[in-house]
Write a protein that holds these residues in place. Structure first.
Motif, PDB file in Angstrom:
ATOM      1  N   ALA A 286       0.740  -1.438   0.173  1.00  0.00           N
ATOM      2  CA  ALA A 286      -0.224  -0.234  -0.158  1.00  0.00           C
ATOM      3  C   ALA A 286       1.227   1.224  -0.150  1.00  0.00           C
ATOM      4  CB  ALA A 286      -0.898   0.013   1.410  1.00  0.00           C
ATOM      5  N   MET A 287       2.266   1.148   0.511  1.00  0.00           N
ATOM      6  CA  MET A 287       2.864   2.597   0.757  1.00  0.00           C
ATOM      7  C   MET A 287       2.928   2.857  -0.497  1.00  0.00           C
ATOM      8  SD  MET A 287       6.884   2.715   2.114  1.00  0.00           S
ATOM      9  CE  MET A 287       7.473   1.089   0.950  1.00  0.00           C
ATOM     10  N   LYS A 288       3.109   2.577  -1.983  1.00  0.00           N
ATOM     11  CA  LYS A 288       3.223   3.561  -2.902  1.00  0.00           C
ATOM     12  C   LYS A 288       2.110   3.861  -3.056  1.00  0.00           C
ATOM     13  CE  LYS A 288       2.753   0.247  -7.147  1.00  0.00           C
ATOM     14  NZ  LYS A 288       3.297  -0.444  -8.136  1.00  0.00           N
ATOM     15  N   TRP A 289       0.986   3.415  -3.431  1.00  0.00           N
ATOM     16  CA  TRP A 289      -0.393   3.822  -3.429  1.00  0.00           C
ATOM     17  C   TRP A 289      -0.790   5.083  -2.298  1.00  0.00           C
ATOM     18  CZ3 TRP A 289      -1.131   2.463  -8.021  1.00  0.00           C
ATOM     19  CH2 TRP A 289      -1.245   1.451  -7.894  1.00  0.00           C
ATOM     20  N   ILE A 290      -0.356   5.033  -1.436  1.00  0.00           N
ATOM     21  CA  ILE A 290      -0.314   5.922  -0.769  1.00  0.00           C
ATOM     22  C   ILE A 290       0.770   7.281  -0.119  1.00  0.00           C
ATOM     23  CG2 ILE A 290       0.019   6.444   2.965  1.00  0.00           C
ATOM     24  CD1 ILE A 290      -0.352   3.995   2.694  1.00  0.00           C
ATOM     25  N   ARG A 291       1.802   7.093  -0.947  1.00  0.00           N
ATOM     26  CA  ARG A 291       2.495   8.000  -1.243  1.00  0.00           C
ATOM     27  C   ARG A 291       2.351   8.806  -2.590  1.00  0.00           C
ATOM     28  NH1 ARG A 291       7.521   8.869   1.065  1.00  0.00           N
ATOM     29  NH2 ARG A 291       7.839   9.745  -0.716  1.00  0.00           N
ATOM     30  N   GLN A 292       1.467   7.954  -3.570  1.00  0.00           N
ATOM     31  CA  GLN A 292       0.962   8.720  -4.471  1.00  0.00           C
ATOM     32  C   GLN A 292      -0.397   9.502  -4.534  1.00  0.00           C
ATOM     33  OE1 GLN A 292       1.041   5.898  -7.938  1.00  0.00           O
ATOM     34  NE2 GLN A 292      -0.801   6.861  -8.939  1.00  0.00           N
ATOM     35  N   HIS A 293      -1.548   9.034  -3.694  1.00  0.00           N
ATOM     36  CA  HIS A 293      -1.979   9.843  -3.796  1.00  0.00           C
ATOM     37  C   HIS A 293      -2.310  11.054  -2.811  1.00  0.00           C
ATOM     38  CE1 HIS A 293      -4.251   7.002  -6.180  1.00  0.00           C
ATOM     39  NE2 HIS A 293      -4.254   6.157  -5.867  1.00  0.00           N
ATOM     40  N   ARG A 294      -1.249  10.751  -1.671  1.00  0.00           N
ATOM     41  CA  ARG A 294      -1.583  12.121  -0.593  1.00  0.00           C
ATOM     42  C   ARG A 294      -1.179  13.007  -1.412  1.00  0.00           C
ATOM     43  NH1 ARG A 294       3.465  10.497   2.845  1.00  0.00           N
ATOM     44  NH2 ARG A 294       5.254  11.221   0.679  1.00  0.00           N
ATOM     45  N   GLY A 295      -2.476  13.923  -0.066  1.00  0.00           N
ATOM     46  CA  GLY A 295      -2.412  15.321  -0.495  1.00  0.00           C
ATOM     47  C   GLY A 295      -3.577  15.487  -1.201  1.00  0.00           C
ATOM     48  N   THR A 296      -4.418  14.446  -2.777  1.00  0.00           N
ATOM     49  CA  THR A 296      -5.058  14.456  -3.363  1.00  0.00           C
ATOM     50  C   THR A 296      -6.361  14.967  -3.314  1.00  0.00           C
ATOM     51  OG1 THR A 296      -4.658  12.029  -3.951  1.00  0.00           O
ATOM     52  CG2 THR A 296      -3.089  13.525  -5.086  1.00  0.00           C
ATOM     53  N   ILE A 297      -7.428  15.117  -3.667  1.00  0.00           N
ATOM     54  CA  ILE A 297      -8.777  14.860  -3.925  1.00  0.00           C
ATOM     55  C   ILE A 297      -9.215  13.999  -4.095  1.00  0.00           C
ATOM     56  CG2 ILE A 297     -10.931  15.978  -3.787  1.00  0.00           C
ATOM     57  CD1 ILE A 297      -9.270  18.955  -3.860  1.00  0.00           C
ATOM     58  N   THR A 298      -9.985  12.733  -3.741  1.00  0.00           N
ATOM     59  CA  THR A 298     -11.392  11.443  -4.321  1.00  0.00           C
ATOM     60  C   THR A 298     -12.826  11.818  -3.596  1.00  0.00           C
ATOM     61  OG1 THR A 298      -9.738  10.809  -3.940  1.00  0.00           O
ATOM     62  CG2 THR A 298     -11.347   9.590  -3.837  1.00  0.00           C
ATOM     63  N   VAL A 299     -13.441  12.711  -4.769  1.00  0.00           N
ATOM     64  CA  VAL A 299     -15.046  12.782  -3.784  1.00  0.00           C
ATOM     65  C   VAL A 299     -15.497  11.407  -4.548  1.00  0.00           C
ATOM     66  CG1 VAL A 299     -17.092  13.254  -5.194  1.00  0.00           C
ATOM     67  CG2 VAL A 299     -14.792  14.781  -5.593  1.00  0.00           C
ATOM     68  N   ILE A 300     -16.404  11.255  -3.529  1.00  0.00           N
ATOM     69  CA  ILE A 300     -16.680   9.622  -2.753  1.00  0.00           C
ATOM     70  C   ILE A 300     -18.093   9.631  -2.464  1.00  0.00           C
ATOM     71  CG2 ILE A 300     -16.923   7.557  -1.191  1.00  0.00           C
ATOM     72  CD1 ILE A 300     -14.478   8.711  -0.615  1.00  0.00           C
ATOM     73  N   LYS A 301     -19.167   8.556  -3.707  1.00  0.00           N
ATOM     74  CA  LYS A 301     -20.319   8.927  -3.709  1.00  0.00           C
ATOM     75  C   LYS A 301     -21.014   7.736  -3.827  1.00  0.00           C
ATOM     76  CE  LYS A 301     -24.150   8.329  -5.868  1.00  0.00           C
ATOM     77  NZ  LYS A 301     -25.506   6.760  -5.970  1.00  0.00           N
ATOM     78  N   VAL A 302     -21.427   7.770  -2.370  1.00  0.00           N
ATOM     79  CA  VAL A 302     -22.663   6.387  -1.888  1.00  0.00           C
ATOM     80  C   VAL A 302     -23.615   6.792  -1.989  1.00  0.00           C
ATOM     81  CG1 VAL A 302     -20.350   6.443   0.080  1.00  0.00           C
ATOM     82  CG2 VAL A 302     -22.326   7.356   0.426  1.00  0.00           C
ATOM     83  N   GLY A 303     -24.825   5.858  -2.009  1.00  0.00           N
ATOM     84  CA  GLY A 303     -26.355   6.251  -2.570  1.00  0.00           C
ATOM     85  C   GLY A 303     -26.950   4.086  -2.728  1.00  0.00           C
ATOM     86  N   GLY A 304     -28.026   4.258  -3.041  1.00  0.00           N
ATOM     87  CA  GLY A 304     -28.581   3.071  -3.415  1.00  0.00           C
ATOM     88  C   GLY A 304     -28.908   1.825  -2.519  1.00  0.00           C
ATOM     89  N   SER A 305     -28.876   0.531  -2.734  1.00  0.00           N
ATOM     90  CA  SER A 305     -29.349   0.029  -1.603  1.00  0.00           C
ATOM     91  C   SER A 305     -28.177   0.008  -0.453  1.00  0.00           C
ATOM     92  CB  SER A 305     -29.727  -1.003  -1.792  1.00  0.00           C
ATOM     93  OG  SER A 305     -29.077  -1.942  -2.831  1.00  0.00           O
ATOM     94  N   LEU A 306     -27.168   0.281  -0.678  1.00  0.00           N
ATOM     95  CA  LEU A 306     -25.853   0.064   0.177  1.00  0.00           C
ATOM     96  C   LEU A 306     -26.170   1.249   1.211  1.00  0.00           C
ATOM     97  CD1 LEU A 306     -22.809  -0.605   0.151  1.00  0.00           C
ATOM     98  CD2 LEU A 306     -22.527   1.550  -0.524  1.00  0.00           C
ATOM     99  N   MET A 307     -27.122   2.507   0.905  1.00  0.00           N
ATOM    100  CA  MET A 307     -27.605   3.163   2.284  1.00  0.00           C
ATOM    101  C   MET A 307     -27.952   2.224   3.119  1.00  0.00           C
ATOM    102  SD  MET A 307     -25.526   5.733   1.303  1.00  0.00           S
ATOM    103  CE  MET A 307     -26.794   7.182   2.241  1.00  0.00           C
ATOM    104  N   GLU A 308     -28.404   1.541   3.508  1.00  0.00           N
ATOM    105  CA  GLU A 308     -29.766   0.499   3.955  1.00  0.00           C
ATOM    106  C   GLU A 308     -28.818  -0.311   4.807  1.00  0.00           C
ATOM    107  OE1 GLU A 308     -32.924   1.763   4.097  1.00  0.00           O
ATOM    108  OE2 GLU A 308     -31.722   3.215   3.368  1.00  0.00           O
ATOM    109  N   ASP A 309     -27.842  -1.040   4.337  1.00  0.00           N
ATOM    110  CA  ASP A 309     -26.924  -1.630   4.867  1.00  0.00           C
ATOM    111  C   ASP A 309     -25.355  -1.291   5.450  1.00  0.00           C
ATOM    112  OD1 ASP A 309     -24.747  -3.985   5.048  1.00  0.00           O
ATOM    113  OD2 ASP A 309     -25.224  -4.548   3.085  1.00  0.00           O
ATOM    114  N   SER A 310     -26.075  -1.532   6.937  1.00  0.00           N
ATOM    115  CA  SER A 310     -25.388  -0.858   7.499  1.00  0.00           C
ATOM    116  C   SER A 310     -23.454  -1.382   8.039  1.00  0.00           C
ATOM    117  CB  SER A 310     -25.911  -0.869   9.326  1.00  0.00           C
ATOM    118  OG  SER A 310     -25.793  -1.820   9.660  1.00  0.00           O
TER     119      SER A 310
END
Length: 298
Positions: free
Chosen positions: A15-39
């Motif tokens: 994971a380290m190389k991906w952590i370094r690559q993405h550090r400081g970057t913005i990621t927009v995460i959209k959650v929805g659908g029936s997933l919202m009903e799954d605690s």
């Protein structure tokens, strides 16, 4: 036990190389659908978001909540009405949307993030912290006649300053899919959550936009999970749309993805949130677990 500990260390090293690559970057995460009903699924998704912020990423959470809205409308004796797949929204329905999305779900997600050790702040029309502005959305029928959806809108502007302010301070913005009319009237509008996430990702020039739902990615056969495509370019996605390989509700999602890529977002991911820690597996491992859509090679 020592072997298990070393295996965990190997995972962190991967994971380290991906952590370094993405550090400081913005990621927009959209959650929805029936997933919202799954605690359980939501718990792991929010834990992943806390981890992302902990290692230096800047996650922005955008959410819908159609199932919860339908339940609340039913309790209020209001029959849901859909026009071309979109929820018709009158004044009474909008009050339910604002209460369910803008208050209950938005605040609940922020509180859960805090419970898991992170920091989060709702950005909602219900708390004078709105960041989405829009105008009424009209559709057309087969005769090109205009269809009025009531108080349903599309995003025309995103106030990115407050979002960036929170991100820079390690606070996860939590944004419901509700906007205010651009004309300054104070009228709220019900916005499709995919549309809201797309607009936010574009205006923030996010590195990634991740759709977390109950599907595992883009499939050549919508009924066969094994037909999922790991990675495609925008050009290939256009070809699949034209050939009819992509069908149903995945069509507008892919169209939104293509538009978002054209505005500078580098990668878009579609993943199944019911898979435990799917966000971390998609972003911090070489294999991934969903479909990655990238810009065309230049």
């Amino acid at each position: 036990m020592m072997k298990q500990a070393m295996e965990k260390a190997d995972v962190l090293i991967e994971a380290m190389k991906w952590i370094r690559q993405h550090r400081g970057t913005i990621t927009v995460i959209k959650v929805g659908g029936s997933l919202m009903e799954d605690s359980a699924a939501m718990m792991h998704t929010l834990l992943d978001i806390v981890f992302m912020e902990t290692v230096g990423m800047k996650p922005v959470l955008v959410h819908g909540g159609g199932a919860a809205i339908s339940t609340a409308m039913s309790s209020a004796g209001i029959e849901p009405r859909f026009v071309q797949g979109r929820r018709y929204t009158d004044d009474a329905s909008l009050e339910i949307v604002k209460n369910v999305l803008g208050k209950e779900i938005c605040c609940g997600l922020a509180e859960q993030i805090r419970t898991f050790g992170g920091q989060a702040q709702p950005l909602s029309v219900c708390f004078d912290s709105n960041v989405l502005y829009g105008e009424k959305l009209f559709l057309e029928d087969e005769n090109k006649n205009q269809i009025d959806l009531g108080l349903v809108g599309t995003v025309t502007r995103v106030d990115t300053s407050e979002i960036l302010y929170l991100c820079d301070r390690g606070i996860v913005p939590v944004i419901p899919s509700i906007a205010l009319m651009e004309d300054g009237s104070g009228q709220a509008l019900n916005i499709n959550a995919d549309t809201a996430a797309t607009a936010i990702a574009k205006e923030l020039h996010a590195e990634k936009l991740v759709y977390v739902s109950e599907v595992n990615g883009v499939r050549t056969d919508p009924n066969d999970p094994n037909s999922m495509i790991d990675s495609i370019t925008a050009e290939k996605a256009r070809e699949m749309l034209a050939s009819g390989c992509i069908v149903g509700g995945m069509i507008p999602k892919i169209q939104a993805c293509l538009e978002t890529l054209e505005r500078g977002v580098q990668k878009i991911h579609i993943i199944n949130g019911r898979l435990r820690h799917s966000l971390l597996l998609e972003i911090f491992t070489s294999l991934g677990v969903g479909t990655e859509i990238t810009q065309d090679a230049r």
